[in-house]
Structure formats: structure tokens, C-alpha cells
Design a protein around this motif. Structure first.
Motif, PDB file in Angstrom:
ATOM      1  N   ALA A  60       0.852  -1.027  -0.081  1.00 46.09           N
ATOM      2  CA  ALA A  60       0.242  -0.171   0.034  1.00 46.09           C
ATOM      3  C   ALA A  60       0.675   1.369  -0.108  1.00 46.09           C
ATOM      4  O   ALA A  60       1.920   1.270   0.597  1.00 46.09           O
ATOM      5  N   ASP A  61       0.578   2.190  -0.577  1.00 46.17           N
ATOM      6  CA  ASP A  61       1.398   3.379  -0.656  1.00 46.17           C
ATOM      7  C   ASP A  61       1.653   4.135   0.657  1.00 46.17           C
ATOM      8  O   ASP A  61       2.638   4.793   0.737  1.00 46.17           O
ATOM      9  N   SER A  62       0.522   3.691   1.649  1.00 50.31           N
ATOM     10  CA  SER A  62       0.703   4.430   3.053  1.00 50.31           C
ATOM     11  C   SER A  62       1.806   3.835   3.544  1.00 50.31           C
ATOM     12  O   SER A  62       2.552   4.466   4.714  1.00 50.31           O
ATOM     13  N   VAL A  63       2.376   2.693   3.312  1.00 50.51           N
ATOM     14  CA  VAL A  63       3.372   2.061   4.039  1.00 50.51           C
ATOM     15  C   VAL A  63       4.821   1.635   3.261  1.00 50.51           C
ATOM     16  O   VAL A  63       5.742   1.203   3.893  1.00 50.51           O
ATOM     17  N   LYS A  64       4.679   2.158   1.841  1.00 47.92           N
ATOM     18  CA  LYS A  64       5.906   1.968   1.039  1.00 47.92           C
ATOM     19  C   LYS A  64       6.991   2.779   1.880  1.00 47.92           C
ATOM     20  O   LYS A  64       7.036   3.841   2.177  1.00 47.92           O
ATOM     21  N   GLY A  65       8.340   2.191   1.830  1.00 44.53           N
ATOM     22  CA  GLY A  65       9.595   2.753   2.803  1.00 44.53           C
ATOM     23  C   GLY A  65       9.594   2.623   4.062  1.00 44.53           C
ATOM     24  O   GLY A  65      10.586   2.731   4.721  1.00 44.53           O
ATOM     25  N   ARG A  66       8.539   2.029   4.693  1.00 47.66           N
ATOM     26  CA  ARG A  66       8.483   1.938   6.375  1.00 47.66           C
ATOM     27  C   ARG A  66       8.146   0.264   6.605  1.00 47.66           C
ATOM     28  O   ARG A  66       8.886  -0.147   7.501  1.00 47.66           O
ATOM     29  N   PHE A  67       7.432  -0.455   5.879  1.00 48.58           N
ATOM     30  CA  PHE A  67       6.993  -1.775   5.903  1.00 48.58           C
ATOM     31  C   PHE A  67       7.669  -2.632   5.048  1.00 48.58           C
ATOM     32  O   PHE A  67       8.078  -2.325   3.711  1.00 48.58           O
ATOM     33  N   THR A  68       8.072  -3.873   5.348  1.00 47.92           N
ATOM     34  CA  THR A  68       8.719  -4.666   4.483  1.00 47.92           C
ATOM     35  C   THR A  68       8.240  -6.149   4.716  1.00 47.92           C
ATOM     36  O   THR A  68       8.267  -6.595   5.758  1.00 47.92           O
ATOM     37  N   ILE A  69       7.670  -6.928   3.717  1.00 48.87           N
ATOM     38  CA  ILE A  69       7.132  -8.062   3.818  1.00 48.87           C
ATOM     39  C   ILE A  69       8.287  -9.258   3.352  1.00 48.87           C
ATOM     40  O   ILE A  69       8.928  -8.833   2.609  1.00 48.87           O
ATOM     41  N   SER A  70       8.254 -10.145   3.961  1.00 55.87           N
ATOM     42  CA  SER A  70       9.088 -11.289   3.602  1.00 55.87           C
ATOM     43  C   SER A  70       8.617 -12.747   3.762  1.00 55.87           C
ATOM     44  O   SER A  70       7.652 -12.618   4.641  1.00 55.87           O
ATOM     45  N   ARG A  71       9.064 -13.790   3.349  1.00 51.52           N
ATOM     46  CA  ARG A  71       8.759 -15.223   3.662  1.00 51.52           C
ATOM     47  C   ARG A  71       9.841 -15.926   3.909  1.00 51.52           C
ATOM     48  O   ARG A  71      10.898 -15.589   3.756  1.00 51.52           O
ATOM     49  N   GLY A  72       9.291 -16.903   4.758  1.00 50.64           N
ATOM     50  CA  GLY A  72      10.512 -18.029   5.461  1.00 50.64           C
ATOM     51  C   GLY A  72      10.903 -18.773   4.324  1.00 50.64           C
ATOM     52  O   GLY A  72      10.810 -18.737   2.977  1.00 50.64           O
ATOM     53  N   ASP A  73      11.750 -19.848   4.661  1.00 49.36           N
ATOM     54  CA  ASP A  73      12.293 -20.743   3.805  1.00 49.36           C
ATOM     55  C   ASP A  73      11.230 -21.396   3.125  1.00 49.36           C
ATOM     56  O   ASP A  73      11.355 -21.945   2.017  1.00 49.36           O
ATOM     57  N   ALA A  74      10.011 -21.792   3.833  1.00 50.38           N
ATOM     58  CA  ALA A  74       8.849 -22.350   3.482  1.00 50.38           C
ATOM     59  C   ALA A  74       7.697 -21.288   3.120  1.00 50.38           C
ATOM     60  O   ALA A  74       7.756 -20.288   3.669  1.00 50.38           O
ATOM     61  N   LYS A  75       6.951 -21.601   2.039  1.00 46.81           N
ATOM     62  CA  LYS A  75       6.314 -20.595   1.596  1.00 46.81           C
ATOM     63  C   LYS A  75       4.861 -20.446   2.376  1.00 46.81           C
ATOM     64  O   LYS A  75       4.036 -19.819   2.206  1.00 46.81           O
ATOM     65  N   ASN A  76       4.994 -21.259   3.478  1.00 45.31           N
ATOM     66  CA  ASN A  76       3.852 -21.125   4.390  1.00 45.31           C
ATOM     67  C   ASN A  76       3.961 -20.322   5.521  1.00 45.31           C
ATOM     68  O   ASN A  76       3.235 -20.587   6.547  1.00 45.31           O
ATOM     69  N   THR A  77       5.019 -19.459   5.686  1.00 43.48           N
ATOM     70  CA  THR A  77       5.222 -18.449   6.651  1.00 43.48           C
ATOM     71  C   THR A  77       5.665 -17.088   6.135  1.00 43.48           C
ATOM     72  O   THR A  77       6.202 -17.029   5.019  1.00 43.48           O
ATOM     73  N   VAL A  78       5.083 -16.039   6.690  1.00 47.70           N
ATOM     74  CA  VAL A  78       5.373 -14.795   6.294  1.00 47.70           C
ATOM     75  C   VAL A  78       5.544 -13.742   7.448  1.00 47.70           C
ATOM     76  O   VAL A  78       5.032 -14.123   8.406  1.00 47.70           O
ATOM     77  N   TYR A  79       6.326 -12.652   7.295  1.00 49.87           N
ATOM     78  CA  TYR A  79       6.525 -11.791   8.154  1.00 49.87           C
ATOM     79  C   TYR A  79       6.352 -10.325   7.445  1.00 49.87           C
ATOM     80  O   TYR A  79       6.299 -10.268   6.455  1.00 49.87           O
ATOM     81  N   LEU A  80       5.831  -9.456   8.604  1.00 51.71           N
ATOM     82  CA  LEU A  80       5.998  -8.261   8.189  1.00 51.71           C
ATOM     83  C   LEU A  80       6.850  -7.252   9.205  1.00 51.71           C
ATOM     84  O   LEU A  80       6.260  -7.024  10.495  1.00 51.71           O
ATOM     85  N   GLN A  81       7.644  -6.577   8.915  1.00 54.22           N
ATOM     86  CA  GLN A  81       8.669  -5.893   9.436  1.00 54.22           C
ATOM     87  C   GLN A  81       7.958  -4.307   9.241  1.00 54.22           C
ATOM     88  O   GLN A  81       7.923  -3.903   8.470  1.00 54.22           O
ATOM     89  N   MET A  82       7.615  -3.819  10.479  1.00 56.27           N
ATOM     90  CA  MET A  82       6.834  -2.464  10.453  1.00 56.27           C
ATOM     91  C   MET A  82       7.853  -1.330  11.399  1.00 56.27           C
ATOM     92  O   MET A  82       8.014  -1.634  12.442  1.00 56.27           O
ATOM     93  N   ASN A  83       8.541  -0.420  10.418  1.00 53.48           N
ATOM     94  CA  ASN A  83       9.363   0.517  11.048  1.00 53.48           C
ATOM     95  C   ASN A  83       8.694   1.803  11.042  1.00 53.48           C
ATOM     96  O   ASN A  83       7.656   2.044  10.267  1.00 53.48           O
ATOM     97  N   SER A  84       9.020   2.814  11.888  1.00 53.14           N
ATOM     98  CA  SER A  84       8.541   4.157  11.601  1.00 53.14           C
ATOM     99  C   SER A  84       7.022   4.367  11.946  1.00 53.14           C
ATOM    100  O   SER A  84       6.393   4.716  11.185  1.00 53.14           O
ATOM    101  N   LEU A  85       6.471   3.482  13.110  1.00 52.60           N
ATOM    102  CA  LEU A  85       5.141   3.347  13.081  1.00 52.60           C
ATOM    103  C   LEU A  85       4.361   4.595  13.417  1.00 52.60           C
ATOM    104  O   LEU A  85       5.066   5.411  14.093  1.00 52.60           O
ATOM    105  N   LYS A  86       3.375   4.757  12.864  1.00 57.36           N
ATOM    106  CA  LYS A  86       2.500   6.112  13.367  1.00 57.36           C
ATOM    107  C   LYS A  86       1.187   5.613  13.757  1.00 57.36           C
ATOM    108  O   LYS A  86       0.919   4.525  13.784  1.00 57.36           O
ATOM    109  N   PRO A  87       0.783   6.718  14.549  1.00 56.44           N
ATOM    110  CA  PRO A  87      -0.763   6.282  15.095  1.00 56.44           C
ATOM    111  C   PRO A  87      -1.773   5.885  14.217  1.00 56.44           C
ATOM    112  O   PRO A  87      -2.453   4.975  14.446  1.00 56.44           O
TER     113      PRO A  87
END
Length: 119
Positions: A60-87
Motif C-alpha cells: 500500500a502507498d501508505s506503508v512504502k518505505g516503512r514496512f517490509t514483507i518477507s517469507r520464510g524458507d517455506a512458503k507457508n510463513t510470512v513476516y511483516l517488519q514495521m518501522n517508523s510506526l505512526k498512530p
């Protein structure tokens, strides 16, 4: 039955970081992609980020540059790194996984995890 389980939500100050995790049941085979949606009170559920098994991402445009999505070695896992969080990031975050069965898209959802950002 529970097929997706999220974790990592919580309370954080503005400018802080959180990392969300999601694991899909191994019984959901042939997953093509996973993602994160969020929903604030009285708002529509919106896509935050998604990733395919080929590591193609969408944000989403509102999170570009702040959030990063990634998946684990298996495709049944996913992560969302959320930086510079806003209210305005405060919401319930839901994990999503999808696959195609005979050309039809099937979606699976987690129960959600609360993210609260204080100002």
C-alpha cells in the motif's frame, strides 16, 4: 479450525518498530502467496502488503518505505517488519494466504493481531 496463526502485535510508541509473523497450516498446500491486511474501527479492511512464492511484492502507498514483507524458507510463513510506526497504523492486522483450485482463488485468514501505536 485455525489454519493461519499471527503473532507479534502489541503496543508501541510512534516511531517504533514491530515484527508480525504468520504461519499457515501445512494442510494448505500449493499456496501461491501470502499477505497482510488491516482494519481499524469503522474502516474497511485494506491490503497492507503481499508477497508471492516468486518473491514478487506489493505494498500500500501508505506503508512504502516503512514496512517490509518477507517469507520464510517455506512458503507457508510470512513476516511483516514495521518501522517508523505512526498512530494511523493502529489496527487489527490479519494474515492472508491464497491458492488457486481449478482456476478459482481461495483465501484463508488468521484471527488477527492488534497493533496499537501511541503518540
Amino acid at each position: 479450525q485455525v489454519q493461519l496463526v499471527e503473532s507479534g502485535g502489541g503496543l508501541v510508541q510512534a516511531g517504533g518498530s514491530l515484527r508480525l509473523s504468520c504461519a499457515a497450516s501445512a494442510s494448505i498446500f500449493n499456496i501461491k502467496g501470502m499477505g497482510w491486511y488491516r482494519q481499524a474501527p469503522d474502516n474497511q479492511r485494506e491490503l497492507v502488503a503481499s508477497i508471492t512464492t516468486g518473491d514478487s511484492t506489493n505494498y500500500a502507498d501508505s506503508v512504502k518505505g516503512r514496512f517490509t514483507i518477507s517469507r520464510g524458507d517455506a512458503k507457508n510463513t510470512v513476516y511483516l517488519q514495521m518501522n517508523s510506526l505512526k498512530p494511523e497504523d493502529t489496527a487489527v492486522y490479519y494474515c492472508n494466504a491464497w491458492r488457486y483450485m481449478f482456476g478459482v482463488k481461495n483465501d484463508y485468514w488468521g484471527q488477527g493481531t492488534q497493533v496499537t501505536v501511541s503518540s
